[in-house]
Design a protein around this motif. Structure first.
Motif, PDB file in Angstrom:
ATOM      1  N   ASN A  66       0.855  -1.166   0.000  1.00  0.00           N
ATOM      2  CA  ASN A  66       0.000   0.000   0.000  1.00  0.00           C
ATOM      3  C   ASN A  66       0.906   1.235   0.000  1.00  0.00           C
ATOM      4  OD1 ASN A  66      -3.069  -0.557   0.290  1.00  0.00           O
ATOM      5  ND2 ASN A  66      -2.130  -2.084   1.642  1.00  0.00           N
ATOM      6  N   HIS A  67       0.387   2.383   0.388  1.00  0.00           N
ATOM      7  CA  HIS A  67       1.176   3.618   0.497  1.00  0.00           C
ATOM      8  C   HIS A  67       1.163   4.110   1.939  1.00  0.00           C
ATOM      9  CE1 HIS A  67       1.243   3.410  -3.787  1.00  0.00           C
ATOM     10  NE2 HIS A  67      -0.036   3.765  -3.942  1.00  0.00           N
ATOM     11  N   LEU A  68       1.209   3.198   2.875  1.00  0.00           N
ATOM     12  CA  LEU A  68       1.151   3.556   4.288  1.00  0.00           C
ATOM     13  C   LEU A  68       2.462   4.166   4.719  1.00  0.00           C
ATOM     14  CD1 LEU A  68      -0.625   0.326   5.565  1.00  0.00           C
ATOM     15  CD2 LEU A  68      -1.680   2.554   5.175  1.00  0.00           C
ATOM     16  N   SER A  69       2.371   5.001   5.760  1.00  0.00           N
ATOM     17  CA  SER A  69       3.562   5.701   6.240  1.00  0.00           C
ATOM     18  C   SER A  69       3.517   5.799   7.755  1.00  0.00           C
ATOM     19  CB  SER A  69       3.655   7.096   5.609  1.00  0.00           C
ATOM     20  OG  SER A  69       2.505   7.863   5.932  1.00  0.00           O
ATOM     21  N   GLY A  70       4.619   6.282   8.329  1.00  0.00           N
ATOM     22  CA  GLY A  70       4.679   6.471   9.766  1.00  0.00           C
ATOM     23  C   GLY A  70       5.204   5.253  10.494  1.00  0.00           C
ATOM     24  N   ARG A  71       5.225   5.370  11.818  1.00  0.00           N
ATOM     25  CA  ARG A  71       5.759   4.307  12.657  1.00  0.00           C
ATOM     26  C   ARG A  71       4.762   3.154  12.747  1.00  0.00           C
ATOM     27  NH1 ARG A  71       9.670   4.119  16.545  1.00  0.00           N
ATOM     28  NH2 ARG A  71       9.942   6.384  16.460  1.00  0.00           N
ATOM     29  N   ILE A  72       5.283   1.941  12.679  1.00  0.00           N
ATOM     30  CA  ILE A  72       4.459   0.742  12.827  1.00  0.00           C
ATOM     31  C   ILE A  72       4.095   0.572  14.297  1.00  0.00           C
ATOM     32  CG2 ILE A  72       4.419  -1.769  12.608  1.00  0.00           C
ATOM     33  CD1 ILE A  72       6.320  -1.493  10.252  1.00  0.00           C
ATOM     34  N   PRO A  73       2.813   0.451  14.632  1.00  0.00           N
ATOM     35  CA  PRO A  73       2.448   0.271  16.042  1.00  0.00           C
ATOM     36  C   PRO A  73       2.955  -1.067  16.566  1.00  0.00           C
ATOM     37  CG  PRO A  73       0.530  -0.041  14.640  1.00  0.00           C
ATOM     38  CD  PRO A  73       1.631   0.458  13.746  1.00  0.00           C
ATOM     39  N   SER A  74       3.125  -1.144  17.868  1.00  0.00           N
ATOM     40  CA  SER A  74       3.627  -2.370  18.488  1.00  0.00           C
ATOM     41  C   SER A  74       2.877  -2.629  19.783  1.00  0.00           C
ATOM     42  CB  SER A  74       5.136  -2.245  18.758  1.00  0.00           C
ATOM     43  OG  SER A  74       5.394  -1.156  19.637  1.00  0.00           O
ATOM     44  N   GLY A  75       3.194  -3.770  20.369  1.00  0.00           N
ATOM     45  CA  GLY A  75       2.589  -4.119  21.643  1.00  0.00           C
ATOM     46  C   GLY A  75       1.486  -5.145  21.503  1.00  0.00           C
ATOM     47  N   HIS A  76       1.284  -5.893  22.594  1.00  0.00           N
ATOM     48  CA  HIS A  76       0.224  -6.892  22.678  1.00  0.00           C
ATOM     49  C   HIS A  76       0.300  -7.893  21.528  1.00  0.00           C
ATOM     50  CE1 HIS A  76      -1.456  -4.668  25.985  1.00  0.00           C
ATOM     51  NE2 HIS A  76      -1.576  -3.571  25.247  1.00  0.00           N
ATOM     52  N   GLN A  77      -0.840  -8.051  20.835  1.00  0.00           N
ATOM     53  CA  GLN A  77      -0.953  -9.097  19.826  1.00  0.00           C
ATOM     54  C   GLN A  77      -0.056  -8.844  18.620  1.00  0.00           C
ATOM     55  OE1 GLN A  77      -2.776 -11.508  20.767  1.00  0.00           O
ATOM     56  NE2 GLN A  77      -3.355 -12.759  19.003  1.00  0.00           N
ATOM     57  N   LEU A  78       0.186  -7.560  18.285  1.00  0.00           N
ATOM     58  CA  LEU A  78       0.955  -7.255  17.079  1.00  0.00           C
ATOM     59  C   LEU A  78       2.370  -7.809  17.142  1.00  0.00           C
ATOM     60  CD1 LEU A  78      -0.087  -3.581  16.234  1.00  0.00           C
ATOM     61  CD2 LEU A  78      -0.825  -5.696  15.147  1.00  0.00           C
ATOM     62  N   ASP A  79       2.946  -7.926  18.310  1.00  0.00           N
ATOM     63  CA  ASP A  79       4.329  -8.391  18.437  1.00  0.00           C
ATOM     64  C   ASP A  79       4.454  -9.901  18.247  1.00  0.00           C
ATOM     65  OD1 ASP A  79       5.051  -5.819  18.921  1.00  0.00           O
ATOM     66  OD2 ASP A  79       5.099  -6.022  21.102  1.00  0.00           O
ATOM     67  N   THR A  80       3.328 -10.614  18.195  1.00  0.00           N
ATOM     68  CA  THR A  80       3.383 -12.076  18.068  1.00  0.00           C
ATOM     69  C   THR A  80       3.007 -12.573  16.678  1.00  0.00           C
ATOM     70  OG1 THR A  80       1.088 -12.403  18.766  1.00  0.00           O
ATOM     71  CG2 THR A  80       2.761 -12.262  20.503  1.00  0.00           C
ATOM     72  N   LEU A  81       2.552 -11.660  15.805  1.00  0.00           N
ATOM     73  CA  LEU A  81       2.058 -12.092  14.491  1.00  0.00           C
ATOM     74  C   LEU A  81       3.217 -12.433  13.564  1.00  0.00           C
ATOM     75  CD1 LEU A  81      -0.796  -9.473  13.927  1.00  0.00           C
ATOM     76  CD2 LEU A  81      -0.959 -11.760  14.912  1.00  0.00           C
ATOM     77  N   ARG A  82       3.051 -13.508  12.827  1.00  0.00           N
ATOM     78  CA  ARG A  82       4.021 -13.960  11.834  1.00  0.00           C
ATOM     79  C   ARG A  82       5.446 -13.899  12.385  1.00  0.00           C
ATOM     80  NH1 ARG A  82       2.084 -12.167   5.763  1.00  0.00           N
ATOM     81  NH2 ARG A  82      -0.104 -12.774   6.010  1.00  0.00           N
ATOM     82  N   ALA A  83       5.654 -14.623  13.461  1.00  0.00           N
ATOM     83  CA  ALA A  83       6.956 -14.594  14.126  1.00  0.00           C
ATOM     84  C   ALA A  83       8.081 -15.034  13.200  1.00  0.00           C
ATOM     85  CB  ALA A  83       6.921 -15.483  15.368  1.00  0.00           C
ATOM     86  N   ASP A  84       7.790 -15.880  12.228  1.00  0.00           N
ATOM     87  CA  ASP A  84       8.847 -16.345  11.319  1.00  0.00           C
ATOM     88  C   ASP A  84       9.255 -15.286  10.310  1.00  0.00           C
ATOM     89  OD1 ASP A  84       6.310 -16.455  10.253  1.00  0.00           O
ATOM     90  OD2 ASP A  84       6.795 -18.081   8.847  1.00  0.00           O
ATOM     91  N   ASP A  85       8.339 -14.396   9.931  1.00  0.00           N
ATOM     92  CA  ASP A  85       8.660 -13.345   8.964  1.00  0.00           C
ATOM     93  C   ASP A  85       7.749 -12.154   9.194  1.00  0.00           C
ATOM     94  OD1 ASP A  85       9.624 -11.886   6.867  1.00  0.00           O
ATOM     95  OD2 ASP A  85       8.625 -13.077   5.307  1.00  0.00           O
TER      96      ASP A  85
END
Length: 962
Positions: free
Chosen positions: A856-875
């Motif tokens: 896409n054309h998204l910008s800015g800092r990627i949010p983190s914390g909670h569930q987001l830090d565990t998604l697609r741990a391999d890549d």
């Protein structure tokens, strides 16, 4: 209280009818003498019966058609005394209704209505009154006590608009001294707290049936025992929720039949059971009683039937058999112990019960082999051992003496039935359930079983071709199940001569064409075979409800005869090679069909949606069907599940979808050539749970009206809006399209899973859903040409589990309201033109297990914390790749203000690591060397030892003084 014709008019239903009969009380002798007699019928009594008939509003069985002419003694249900001519018996028992019947009252065969009746003053000899199972309601009038000559009284009730007759006071029973038979089953006696005392006033009572009366708790004992001849007692289906003993009936030693089924008694079996030494029939099934039957039964030498289904007896079956009285070996005919949690192996002593007719030990924990001694039970008619862990072989010796066997059920036992190919069985079976046993081939001995109505030999390892004699031998059978085997060869081209209502042949290797079906067929499943060719031109039938033919190689078109299947509810032709479109069941054709069946009330065209079909599940995915959106669907007002995916349909979606299919729960049109705007009017699709329009060429914007999909606005814990639909006329909203069931009369029979499934693109992969399909809530609009912004209204769909908008041309920011979707497990917005920042609230989507925002054309800092830090741990970077403006973890691109990690020369890092290792090694060696010097000094220097221990003594003295 005086009873008059005018007072009878104040009653309704059963009360009015019985009020009439209260006027059958003794009349003065002069009145009898004044009565004129025509033939053998007294005119005054005939006139009242005619008045009674006039008040009947429903005589669907035509019972009262014979109530004409002068001689009322010849009328249906009326019997007169040969000596006096008085009516002494009125029997209007509705034999077409059973205790387990729960169908619509309006369709019952019987009588209903209320009446203002003339006086019957001359039936003083009335001894028999039977109004059982008539759909009346209201209070049972206490004036029944005036019928003092009654010997037989039955008002066994059936609900009228879910209302049962009731009686709060039964003291009038005390006047019926001659009563021998009393049946008030299903009359609500909840308020009659003293019913036992009044029943106890009937010294001649032999039969007492009070099943389903919502009786209050019984009493332990009676001070005066008048029920000395009571033989038959039925208190079943009353929820007592108390221990079975003490209770008054354990002292009624005259009992021969005792029915306490469904009374929810607690605790152990009462020892007082042994008091009933004359008992023939004991029925205590479906109770909360636990433990072994008592040893006090050893005096019950007349036992003929023991029915203990779903009582938690536990223990070894050998111990149980020891508790059955030895003196009843020659009398016991029925031993029903299914679901009693017993263990062990069947012992040879079962052959001692020479009179045994029914043996049911199904669904227990029994194991081992079946003893050959069972073949000596010459009177055995039913052998039910399904759902146990039996192993081994059943040979001809097991069947040698079972010449009366009619019913055998070995389902799920994995026994091997091994008999000779030329063996002729001594029995003539009516029902045979051998599923999960091993047969190898269709047994030749079955050709002698021409009386079989139900045959289940599914999953029995069958190979080879179905022999020709099979179809002729079982031409009169109603249910045939040969599914889940390896049968090959072709089916006969014509099966119209058969009487089958159920024909199950799924999951075999059958080839050839689909045969012409029996006209009687209700459920057909020949899925997962290799059938080819076209469907027969007469495919369908007047009774066909379920047709499952998925995963074959059927070609050609769907024949127009489908339109002449008024009962068809489930049609699954998915995963075949069908071409063209669906037939156009035009209104004129359906109108002619309706007129040709005008005498049948079961067709159902008289509903608000005239000329409609009953189809609720239509699965046609993965074929070669083409054309526009099928007009056929206009007649499917009750359609709940529609799958047209993976075909060649094209054109725009019609606006009438929501008007003509308001009950839709699943709409799957993926992988077709549909185009235009998504113009479905969702206002009326309040039950839609799965919307899959992926892989088409839809254009325009995502409609904001998606917020009207009411079923998607509820969380999985809130299904009240869906459950409410179960009361509507045509569709059950939680009906599972992959569970085969059919209706017969007022009952629905569940046949289990059909094995079909549909694919759902979710969580980054294609998953298969079948039995759990009804719990999925999903919107998939991926791979289309949609433009514009993602509407914020989508945040109101709180029940969504899967949202896939990938591979479109969507622009603008990701709406923050998506964070409201707390149940969301998969979110795919990849391959669009979205811009702006990723909402930080994404970290609060704790159910999320798959996220894809790539390309896409998204910008800015990627949010983190909670569930987001565990998604697609391999890549983890794959979720955000292709967005040049994104920064921060897990990407390598730093955000403004971030400090880069210190980069050091690998050679220097290696030298630093080596120096650290040398330092720690030197420290350890120094410590060990010093410790060794001190130890050696103490060992070899006496002065050091004296000084060392002297120091310890001083320290000890100082501590002890303190």
């Amino acid at each position: 209280m005086a009873v008059t014709p005018r007072s009878c008019a104040s009653f309704h239903g059963a009360a009015a009818v019985m009020c009439l009969l209260l006027l059958f009380s003794p009349a003065p002798t002069t009145a009898v003498a004044a009565s004129s007699v025509s033939g053998s019928c007294i005119a005054a009594e005939r006139d009242v019966l005619i008045s009674f008939k006039a008040g009947i509003t429903n005589d669907s069985a035509g019972w009262l058609r014979s109530w004409r002419g002068q001689d009322c003694c010849l009328w249906y249900g009326v019997r007169c005394s040969n000596r006096t001519g008085h009516v002494v018996k009125l029997d209007l028992y509705n034999k077409f209704v059973t205790e387990d019947h729960y169908g619509p009252v309006d369709n019952l065969l019987g009588l209903s209505g209320s009446s203002s009746l003339l006086a019957l003053r001359h039936l003083k000899s009335l001894t028999y009154l039977d109004l059982s199972n008539l759909n009346f309601s209201g209070q049972v009038p206490p004036q029944l006590g005036n019928l003092t000559k009654l010997k037989y009284l039955s008002i066994h009730a059936y609900s009228y608009n879910n209302q049962y007759p009731y009686a709060s006071d039964v003291s009038w029973l005390a006047n019926l001294h001659s009563l021998e038979h009393l049946d008030m089953s299903n009359v609500n006696l909840r308020a009659a707290v003293d019913w036992v005392q009044w029943v106890n006033t009937l010294p001649n009572l032999r039969v007492l049936h009070l099943s389903g009366c919502d009786l209050p708790s019984s009493i332990p004992s009676l001070l005066h025992k008048n029920l000395t001849v009571l033989e038959n007692l039925d208190l079943s289906s009353n929820i007592f929720l108390s221990p079975a003993a003490p209770n008054w009936y354990w002292d009624v030693t005259s009992l021969k039949s005792l029915n306490l089924a469904y009374t929810y008694f607690l605790g152990p079996f009462p020892d007082e059971l042994g008091n009933l030494t004359k008992l023939h029939t004991l029925d205590m099934r479906y109770n909360e009683i636990q433990g072994m039957i008592p040893s006090t039964l050893n005096r019950m030498c007349s036992l003929q039937s023991i029915h203990l289904s779903e009582v938690n007896i536990g223990g070894d079956i050998a111990h149980l058999m020891e508790r059955i009285p030895k003196c009843s070996l020659n009398s016991l005919q029925e031993l029903i112990l299914d679901r009693t949690n017993i263990t062990g192996t069947i012992i040879e002593s079962v052959s001692d019960f020479t009179a045994l007719s029914i043996l049911d030990i199904s669904y227990n924990h029994l194991s081992g082999s079946l003893p050959v001694e069972i073949g000596t039970l010459q009177n055995l008619t039913e052998l039910r051992i399904r759902g146990n862990g039996f192993t081994g072989v059943i040979s001809e010796e097991h069947f040698s003496g079972l010449m009366n066997l009619k019913y055998i059920d070995l389902t799920g036992t994995h026994l091997q039935v091994m008999v000779g190919s030329d063996w002729e069985p001594p029995f003539d079976l009516h029902k045979a359930y051998l599923s999960s046993c091993y047969l190898g081939q269709i047994p030749n001995w079955l050709r002698w079983q021409e009386s079989i109505s139900d045959l289940n030999i599914s999953d029995t390892g069958l190979i080879g071709v179905i022999p020709d004699w099979f179809w002729t031998t079982f031409s009169n059978a109603t249910s045939l199940d040969l599914s889940y085997n390896q049968l090959s060869g072709k089916l006969p081209l014509d099966l119209e001569f058969m009487s089958s209502t159920l024909l199950l042949l799924q999951s075999n290797n059958l080839t050839g064409s689909v045969p012409r079906l029996p006209r009687s067929i209700i459920l057909l499943d020949i899925s997962k075979n290799s059938l080819n060719g076209q469907l027969p031109s007469n495919f369908g039938g007047p009774n066909l409800q379920v047709a499952v033919l998925f995963s074959n190689r059927i070609t050609g078109i769907i024949p127009d005869s489908v339109c002449q299947s008024p009962q068809l509810q489930i049609l699954d032709l998915s995963n075949n090679l069908l071409t063209r479109g669906l037939p156009d069941c035009d209104r004129e054709g359906l109108k002619q069909q309706n007129q040709s069946r005008s005498n049948s009330s079961r067709v159902g065209f008289g509903s608000a949606h005239s000329y409609s079909l009953k189809i609720s599940v239509l699965l046609l995915n993965n074929n070669c069907l083409s054309g526009g959106f099928p007009l056929f669907l206009k007649q499917c007002q009750g359609l709940g599940y529609l799958d047209l995916s993976q075909n060649r349909f094209s054109g725009k979606l019609p606006a009438w979808i929501s008007d003509n299919m308001p009950k839709l729960l699943m709409l799957r049109l993926r992988s077709n050539y549909f185009s235009g705007h998504i113009s479905i009017e969702t206002r009326r699709l309040s039950y839609l749970r799965i919307l899959d329009l992926a892989n088409n060429t839809f254009s325009g914007v995502i409609p904001k009206s998606l917020a009207n999909l009411e079923a998607l606005t509820t969380t999985p814990k809130s299904l009240a809006n869906l459950e409410a639909l179960t009361t509507t006329e045509d569709v059950d909203p939680l009906f599972n399209p992959f569970i085969e069931h059919y209706k017969s009369g007022y009952f629905t029979y569940d046949m289990g899973m059909s094995g079909d499934s549909f694919s759902l693109a979710t969580k980054g992969q294609v998953l298969q859903y079948s039995g759990n399909a009804i719990f999925v809530k999903s919107i998939d609009l991926s791979y289309n040409r949609l433009v514009g912004k993602i509407p914020e209204e989508i945040g109101s769909l709180l029940g969504l589990i899967n949202l896939n908008l990938s591979s479109n041309f969507l622009s603008g920011n990701i709406p923050y309201k998506i964070c409201n979707l707390q149940g969301l497990e998969s979110l795919d917005l990849s391959n669009n033109q979205l811009s702006g920042e990723i909402p930080w609230c994404f970290s609060n989507l704790t159910s999320l297990s798959c996220l894809d925002l790539s390309y896409n054309h998204l910008s800015g800092r990627i949010p983190s914390g909670h569930q987001l830090d565990t998604l697609r741990a391999d890549d983890p970077t794959s979720m955000y790749i292709g967005n040049l403006g994104l920064c921060g973890h897990p990407l390598r691109k730093l955000c403004p203000g971030d400090q880069p990690p210190v980069q050091r020369d690998p050679v220097m890092l290696h030298e630093d690591d080596k120096a650290k290792i040398d330092f720690h090694l030197g420290l350890i060696i120094g410590f060990l060397g010093g410790l060794w010097i001190i130890f050696c000094g103490l060992l070899f220097k006496k002065t050091w030892r004296y000084a060392y221990f002297s120091l310890f003594d001083k320290l000890y003295d100082m501590i002890s003084k303190k």
